[in-house]
Design a protein around this motif. Structure first.
Motif, short mmCIF file in Angstrom:
data_model
loop_
_atom_site.label_atom_id
_atom_site.label_comp_id
_atom_site.label_asym_id
_atom_site.label_seq_id
_atom_site.Cartn_x
_atom_site.Cartn_y
_atom_site.Cartn_z
N ARG A 28 0.09 0.50 -4.69
CA ARG A 28 1.31 1.28 -4.86
C ARG A 28 2.50 0.35 -5.00
O ARG A 28 2.57 -0.67 -4.33
CB ARG A 28 1.50 2.19 -3.65
CG ARG A 28 2.67 3.13 -3.83
CD ARG A 28 3.02 3.91 -2.59
NE ARG A 28 4.21 4.72 -2.85
CZ ARG A 28 5.45 4.25 -2.81
NH1 ARG A 28 5.68 3.00 -2.48
NH2 ARG A 28 6.47 5.04 -3.10
N ASN A 46 2.51 5.37 -9.52
CA ASN A 46 2.10 5.75 -8.15
C ASN A 46 1.55 7.18 -8.11
O ASN A 46 0.64 7.48 -7.35
CB ASN A 46 3.29 5.66 -7.20
CG ASN A 46 3.75 4.22 -6.97
OD1 ASN A 46 2.98 3.28 -7.18
ND2 ASN A 46 5.00 4.05 -6.58
N LEU A 75 -3.10 1.41 -8.11
CA LEU A 75 -3.08 0.56 -6.92
C LEU A 75 -2.85 -0.89 -7.31
O LEU A 75 -3.31 -1.31 -8.38
CB LEU A 75 -4.40 0.68 -6.16
CG LEU A 75 -4.64 2.04 -5.49
CD1 LEU A 75 -6.05 2.12 -4.92
CD2 LEU A 75 -3.59 2.30 -4.41
N THR A 108 3.61 9.71 -2.45
CA THR A 108 2.68 8.64 -2.86
C THR A 108 2.63 7.51 -1.83
O THR A 108 1.73 6.67 -1.87
CB THR A 108 3.06 8.04 -4.22
OG1 THR A 108 4.28 7.29 -4.08
CG2 THR A 108 3.24 9.12 -5.27
N ARG A 109 3.58 7.47 -0.92
CA ARG A 109 3.59 6.37 0.06
C ARG A 109 2.84 6.72 1.33
O ARG A 109 2.17 5.89 1.91
CB ARG A 109 5.04 6.00 0.39
CG ARG A 109 5.23 5.08 1.60
CD ARG A 109 4.62 3.70 1.41
NE ARG A 109 4.76 2.85 2.60
CZ ARG A 109 3.97 2.91 3.66
NH1 ARG A 109 2.96 3.77 3.71
NH2 ARG A 109 4.16 2.10 4.68
#
Lengths: 643, 643
Positions: free
Chosen positions: B61, B54, B59, B105-106
């Protein structure tokens, strides 16, 4: 015939809702309240929350992925109750249906992409049950046509796949639609859905495959497991398929699953489910009173299952469990005002709940709420009360069998009777013939009713229906033995648990009086139930009792009960409360709640009391189903026993 | 100094990881296993699951919204352990940082839209703790620069709002960054986050505001409540803020929350949390053994809290609870191979778990799993073992204080000592001076160790470290009284629970021997703990014991234990197992597990046994932390006591 379950064969035959007309009394009052208050309450909230608006295409869509099913359960309730609002709500639903029969406000446009959690087939199940109710209570109309179209869509889409739904429900609905229409494809799809489950048919989920009963084929399981409502709905569908297919093996499998579940996984109230996280049964003997989940819907599903097994087999044990669950789960799940509900029905609440907002976003027990974020219980309660008459009595090949004693006029198997009783507050049940007739009359004698008597004959008992009948003699015959009423003299005999039967030629005015002893009794748990060790509970008749303590009243945390006979006190409305002797203490917090000195663990540490101990207190016990009606309170059914 | 917690004031001062070098022994072996096996295991799984990917922008994620925090906890572990993989993993993280310091990363692209559940500030907390570890163990580098940049971004964004995070963690991290850098804005933001919580600062959620401690301001609460890890992390931050601000009121509030929580909401193992649904504490005395959640991370968080309170106050009770939790939760949470983990640590498992796939998608106890869908525990274990030395000893104003006895060389407060012991298997603890020195040496005497003795003087005891020291006489002085070693004769005196201290001029080779009585003991619960009524458990030294039964061995469902002294059996590796007398029976299922006849509830129904009862069986008990290493099994700590 208007009845939610109409098997084509079985030991008993349902009577139909028209044949059981409830009179004022414990259940009659509740059925009337449901019709007058609860159905409208549900309709209001579903509109307010936008769940009905979803069918009108309002955006953004509101509610959880299964909210359509709440509207369908309400429609089922309205159909059974012949409610004037049915047509308008049904029309709103019908106009949302797509051309090929598909109908779902959440998944339209991305059909069947998440069978594990999407609840699409589950929603069809409730839609179909509403359709069957309308068909039987009213006849064909635009709604029933839409329901058939939806069912046919589901048959086309799922007949030849290996798929099923994460939430069983469709199975029993399809069988009932087959019963109502004769179209065999519905039975066939129900059979296939049932048999493919557990192969497995669904993908992995964090709770594990047992959560949605996909761990094992249904006929290989030995107990109900996983999510309690899912497990019980699936078992209902299995009984229905077994009965219509003559599949004795499948019926036996469900019977033994029921048996083990009742013996090891059922709370004293009849409540099922011990785990909050996954609303699941839990392991054998995992029966914590404080964290009992005992969802109202699981209680309803358990009544539905026992009803099906009772119709199939005639075995009184199914009526026993149903009665326990009716009085201690269903009656508990709705408040006395008909407008607020328990989702979970724990057997102990340590600290009074703190209401924070009107909608209960969670499910924890202890707070009667007008609505929930997941609001499956209110509409399930509504449809159950609307069809409650169908659970009370049935016809067997010899005559009329009454399972549950409540004021009503019942017509079936050639007999027409009025039941008069103050049950469950008092133990006398008078059944009066309203017409001449022929056949056997069987009245259920509960398992706890040792010493019951049955009186019958031409003369009405002089003391009224609640007093034991006087007669010329008693007879020690077994409960299932029928006695001929033909002698035309008044007789009183012992009635042992099971069904007490009298048969013969009846004349209008003949009265049978069942007298059930109603002394309160102490009940003790199997010692394998770890969470209840050293405790006892009080039952009276079919009712479980509990201690209740509102905020400001003495805590129930630290009490010990003396196991002497409880005293009775009858209130103005006939409600019987009890009183026992107990000690209530409030010791100070020790630093660590475990000790190597049992003498300090076993006794209050009176040296550091916050308040003085209250010895020999009289502790009031109320029927469990009535608790929490005066606001949040602490409550416990199981009371630690003084040595 | 390399240490995760370095308060600027307090009763005790940490020693730094360099000053406590563990030798082979109970904890030294585990710390080495962590460094050699567990850290690499976590790194492998995080790569395999895509959680590291991530940060490289892979991708789609992968992982949950908080998976970044697992990488940060692992970086913290690697920093303390000076692991060679640190730099590469840190570089992967750093290159994902945005220009203004934002790093997640989210939520990149939709920052801070879901503070209730997003875990963004929680992730920063773990990032900052990793940065502090790197700063203290190594010094400034590109990673610590990125961490400061992230912390500054958070300060800019949240200093003047009313917001906070659904998962506390950032508070203690910011205080530590303040301690490590001197930048007061970090302390100020921590203080503000803490004070705005409970006003409330977050929106409504189904579990209720107590779930994330937003129901009350932290200084108004009387007990820890809601999600256990959240509650304990918040309390850690509160202690840190209190210590750095001189806020005595806040410190006292946390102390009394700790006290009530330990007295009413803590399992015998030290485990905290009784509810699975919301991973929460539950109410006072709600301590079910079978459904105890007792998350490994909550045990770690409890150790972190007790450590902070111990440093702040010097009160031995915090070291007591830490020891209990170290031996019975932390040591339980990781298998003997260092590669599999318990997420939940129940005190009873009724049925052996059925492993279905390698990754445990759920959290239920009873199955040691290599990884979890939510895998917070493995990396939390890794960082705790990597910094374990910091928990074992401290300096007080008079000298060196040893809280936890395990083989090690410890240097602090002007003393340099070697601890030699077979503890917890044997009770002798020898502390040998490795150099001449001056000051007080204090050794903790656990609360259960009544009858302990302390020997000290110039001569090493002849029987080795595990035997009691011989000496010229005993002295009944209190445990906290220091005795001067200057007489240069060997003395043995009573050592009462607390800290036993000796002080004076030390010469290289001087030995102090603490001798702790290790007889197994039966422990009984406070009678308000409903779920444990009528049961007892066995403890020996700091270890809780349990019965374990693999599939195919006799069930533990129905046993009653005789409360006679357990027999000891020492295995080849020094592990002490115990044996007690018990009856194990397997009665048949009764139809209904509640009865009005207590005589049948209290005794086995031998008339319908599946297998004959096994009377007088010898039942093996193993240390709880070792259970489940040979595969799935049933297990119970609390044993129903025979009358």
């Amino acid at each position: 015939m208007a009845d939610p379950v109409l098997p084509s064969s079985g030991a008993l035959s349902p009577l139909g809702l028209d044949a059981v007309r409830l009179a004022p009394g414990f259940w009659g009052d509740r059925v009337a309240l449901n019709r007058e208050v609860t159905i409208a309450h549900c309709l209001d909230w579903m509109e307010r929350e936008g769940w009905i608006g979803n069918f009108r295409g309002a955006l953004p869509r509101r509610g959880r992925e299964f909210s359509d099913s709440e509207i369908y359960k309400l429609l089922e309730a309205m159909a059974w109750a012949d409610h004037p609002g049915f047509a308008e709500l049904a029309q709103t639903v019908v106009q949302a249906q797509e051309g090929d029969g598909y109908l779902n406000t959440r998944w339209s446009g991305s059909r069947y992409v998440d069978l594990e959690w999407g609840h699409e087939l589950y929603c069809y199940g409730h839609l179909i049950q509403a359709g069957v109710a309308r068909l039987r209570a009213h006849g064909e109309d635009a709604f029933t046509e839409a329901v058939r179209k939806a069912a046919d869509h589901v048959c086309r889409r799922f007949m030849d796949t290996t798929e099923t739904c994460g939430h069983p429900e469709l199975e029993m609905a399809l069988v009932e639609l087959y019963r109502a229409t004769g179209a065999e494809r519905y039975l066939e799809l129900a059979r296939r859905l049932l048999e493919r489950r557990g192969l497995p048919a669904l993908g992995p989920i964090p709770f594990g495959a047992a959560y949605f009963q996909d761990d094992l084929p249904v006929r290989q399981a030995t107990a109900l497991r996983g999510h309690a409502v899912r497990a019980l709905y699936l078992a209902c569908g299995a009984v229905d398929v077994a009965v219509e297919s003559g599949d004795e093996e499948l019926l036996k499998a469900v019977e033994s699953q029921w048996e083990r579940t009742v013996a090891r996984r059922t709370h004293l109230t009849g409540g099922m489910g011990s785990r909050h996280a996954d609303e699941a049964f839990g392991e054998d003997f995992e029966l914590p009173p404080d964290r009992a989940y005992a969802e109202t819907c699981a209680g309803i599903a358990s009544i539905m299952l026992s009803h099906r097994l009772l119709l199939a087999t005639g075995d009184v044990r199914y009526a026993e469990l149903a009665e326990r669950t009716l009085y201690n789960v269903l009656a508990t799940g709705v408040a006395l005002d008909g407008r607020s509900f328990f989702y979970s029905n724990p057997l102990q609440v340590r600290v009074p709940a703190q209401p924070s907002q009107e909608i209960n976003l969670g499910h924890s027990g202890g707070l009667r709420s007008p609505w929930f974020a997941v609001s499956c219980c209110p509409s399930n309660i509504a449809r159950t009360f609307a069809s409650l008459g169908s659970y009370l009595a049935a016809a067997d090949p010899s005559g009329l069998r009454i399972h549950h004693h409540t004021p009503a006029v019942i017509e079936g198997a050639g007999l027409r009777v009025a039941v008069e009783t103050g049950y469950p507050w008092s133990g006398g049940v008078a059944v009066r013939m309203l017409a001449d007739g022929h056949g056997r009359l069987s009245l259920r004698v509960p398992a706890w009713a040792e010493g019951a008597t049955l009186g019958y004959g031409p003369a009405a008992p002089p003391q009224g229906p609640d007093a034991p009948a006087q007669g010329a003699g008693t007879s020690p015959q077994g409960a299932h033995a029928a006695t001929d009423v033909a002698e035309r003299t008044r007789v009183v005999r012992e009635a042992t648990p099971g069904y007490a039967a009298v048969e013969g030629e009846w004349r209008e005015g003949d009265v049978v009086v069942l007298d059930l002893p109603m002394a309160p009794r102490w009940t003790f748990p199997d010692r394998r139930v770890d969470a209840l060790r050293g405790s006892a509970a009080v039952e009276r008749g079919p009712l479980v009792y509990c201690a209740e303590s509102a905020a400001g009243e003495p805590s129930l945390t630290d009490l010990s009960a003396r196991l002497t006979p409880p005293a009775e006190r009858t209130g103005p409305s006939g409600v019987v409360e009890l009183e026992i002797e107990a000690e209530l203490t409030l010791p100070d917090t020790a630093g660590w709640p475990y000790t190597s000195r049992p003498e300090t663990a076993g006794r209050p540490d009176t040296s550091r009391l916050e308040t003085p101990p209250a010895s020999g207190t009289r502790l009031r016990l109320v029927p469990y189903h009535r608790w929490g009606n005066a606001g949040p309170a602490a409550m416990r059914i199981w009371l630690p026993a003084a040595d």
